[in-house]
Scaffold this motif. Structure first.
Motif, PDB file in Angstrom:
ATOM      1  N   THR A   4       0.846  -1.184   0.000  1.00  0.00           N
ATOM      2  CA  THR A   4       0.000   0.000   0.000  1.00  0.00           C
ATOM      3  C   THR A   4       0.883   1.235   0.000  1.00  0.00           C
ATOM      4  O   THR A   4       1.833   1.326   0.777  1.00  0.00           O
ATOM      5  CB  THR A   4      -0.904   0.011   1.248  1.00  0.00           C
ATOM      6  OG1 THR A   4      -1.708  -1.171   1.239  1.00  0.00           O
ATOM      7  CG2 THR A   4      -1.807   1.231   1.261  1.00  0.00           C
ATOM      8  N   VAL A   5       0.571   2.164  -0.902  1.00  0.00           N
ATOM      9  CA  VAL A   5       1.259   3.454  -0.912  1.00  0.00           C
ATOM     10  C   VAL A   5       0.212   4.540  -0.698  1.00  0.00           C
ATOM     11  O   VAL A   5      -0.928   4.422  -1.137  1.00  0.00           O
ATOM     12  CB  VAL A   5       2.076   3.699  -2.207  1.00  0.00           C
ATOM     13  CG1 VAL A   5       3.185   2.670  -2.345  1.00  0.00           C
ATOM     14  CG2 VAL A   5       1.205   3.672  -3.440  1.00  0.00           C
ATOM     15  N   ARG A   6       0.627   5.577  -0.015  1.00  0.00           N
ATOM     16  CA  ARG A   6      -0.250   6.719   0.237  1.00  0.00           C
ATOM     17  C   ARG A   6       0.353   7.940  -0.439  1.00  0.00           C
ATOM     18  O   ARG A   6       1.535   8.217  -0.267  1.00  0.00           O
ATOM     19  CB  ARG A   6      -0.419   6.927   1.730  1.00  0.00           C
ATOM     20  CG  ARG A   6      -1.279   5.843   2.344  1.00  0.00           C
ATOM     21  CD  ARG A   6      -1.373   5.945   3.849  1.00  0.00           C
ATOM     22  NE  ARG A   6      -2.255   4.932   4.394  1.00  0.00           N
ATOM     23  CZ  ARG A   6      -1.948   3.645   4.509  1.00  0.00           C
ATOM     24  NH1 ARG A   6      -0.777   3.222   4.111  1.00  0.00           N
ATOM     25  NH2 ARG A   6      -2.800   2.777   5.012  1.00  0.00           N
ATOM     26  N   LEU A   7      -0.485   8.640  -1.185  1.00  0.00           N
ATOM     27  CA  LEU A   7      -0.032   9.772  -1.977  1.00  0.00           C
ATOM     28  C   LEU A   7      -0.884  10.986  -1.697  1.00  0.00           C
ATOM     29  O   LEU A   7      -2.077  10.875  -1.447  1.00  0.00           O
ATOM     30  CB  LEU A   7      -0.139   9.435  -3.467  1.00  0.00           C
ATOM     31  CG  LEU A   7       0.538   8.156  -3.942  1.00  0.00           C
ATOM     32  CD1 LEU A   7       0.067   7.814  -5.343  1.00  0.00           C
ATOM     33  CD2 LEU A   7       2.034   8.302  -3.876  1.00  0.00           C
ATOM     34  N   ALA A  10       6.378   5.484  -8.513  1.00  0.00           N
ATOM     35  CA  ALA A  10       7.562   6.102  -7.907  1.00  0.00           C
ATOM     36  C   ALA A  10       7.614   5.821  -6.411  1.00  0.00           C
ATOM     37  O   ALA A  10       8.680   5.528  -5.861  1.00  0.00           O
ATOM     38  CB  ALA A  10       7.578   7.602  -8.176  1.00  0.00           C
ATOM     39  N   ALA A  11       6.471   5.895  -5.746  1.00  0.00           N
ATOM     40  CA  ALA A  11       6.424   5.622  -4.312  1.00  0.00           C
ATOM     41  C   ALA A  11       6.780   4.159  -4.030  1.00  0.00           C
ATOM     42  O   ALA A  11       7.511   3.862  -3.080  1.00  0.00           O
ATOM     43  CB  ALA A  11       5.048   5.946  -3.758  1.00  0.00           C
ATOM     44  N   ALA A  12       6.291   3.251  -4.860  1.00  0.00           N
ATOM     45  CA  ALA A  12       6.606   1.838  -4.676  1.00  0.00           C
ATOM     46  C   ALA A  12       8.091   1.575  -4.934  1.00  0.00           C
ATOM     47  O   ALA A  12       8.740   0.834  -4.201  1.00  0.00           O
ATOM     48  CB  ALA A  12       5.743   0.984  -5.600  1.00  0.00           C
ATOM     49  N   LEU A  13       8.638   2.202  -5.964  1.00  0.00           N
ATOM     50  CA  LEU A  13      10.051   1.999  -6.297  1.00  0.00           C
ATOM     51  C   LEU A  13      10.979   2.623  -5.265  1.00  0.00           C
ATOM     52  O   LEU A  13      12.091   2.128  -5.049  1.00  0.00           O
ATOM     53  CB  LEU A  13      10.356   2.571  -7.679  1.00  0.00           C
ATOM     54  CG  LEU A  13       9.698   1.847  -8.850  1.00  0.00           C
ATOM     55  CD1 LEU A  13       9.933   2.621 -10.141  1.00  0.00           C
ATOM     56  CD2 LEU A  13      10.181   0.420  -8.972  1.00  0.00           C
ATOM     57  N   ALA A  14      10.530   3.684  -4.618  1.00  0.00           N
ATOM     58  CA  ALA A  14      11.369   4.378  -3.635  1.00  0.00           C
ATOM     59  C   ALA A  14      11.725   3.488  -2.447  1.00  0.00           C
ATOM     60  O   ALA A  14      12.732   3.711  -1.780  1.00  0.00           O
ATOM     61  CB  ALA A  14      10.673   5.642  -3.151  1.00  0.00           C
TER      62      ALA A  14
END
Length: 95
Positions: free
Chosen positions: A32-35, A46-50
């Motif tokens: 889960t990513v929060r943007l 980008a958030a997942a790759l970071a």
């Protein structure tokens, strides 16, 4: 004099699900990513790759296609309007 209240940051939650080679490269089946809004498919990726620094997933993602709540997305600049699911699908052999 009191300051005017600041608007709450609007956040969108994206459940990123990985399939086949993308799952192997990510090392997890989903996350889960929060943007902050406005958000795009590219922002979610980008958030997942970071969270990774080995480059494996980044290489796989370059060849992937994506589904946003089950609908094909061809533009990584596509907006994510609400909490959603992003499926990351590498090319499949065979057909």
């Amino acid at each position: 004099m009191t300051a005017a209240p600041q608007p709450a940051t609007q956040v969108v939650t994206v459940q990123v699900r990985y399939f086949a080679g993308a799952r192997a490269a990510a090392g997890v089946p989903e996350e889960t990513v929060r943007l902050s809004r406005p958000a795009t498919v590219a922002d979610a990726l980008a958030a997942a790759l970071a969270a990774r620094d080995d480059g494996k997933l980044a290489r796989v993602v370059e060849a992937c296609s994506f589904l946003l709540d089950g609908l094909a997305v061809h533009d990584r600049g596509a907006a994510i309007e609400a909490d959603t699911t992003l499926d990351v699908l590498p090319p499949f052999a065979g057909g």
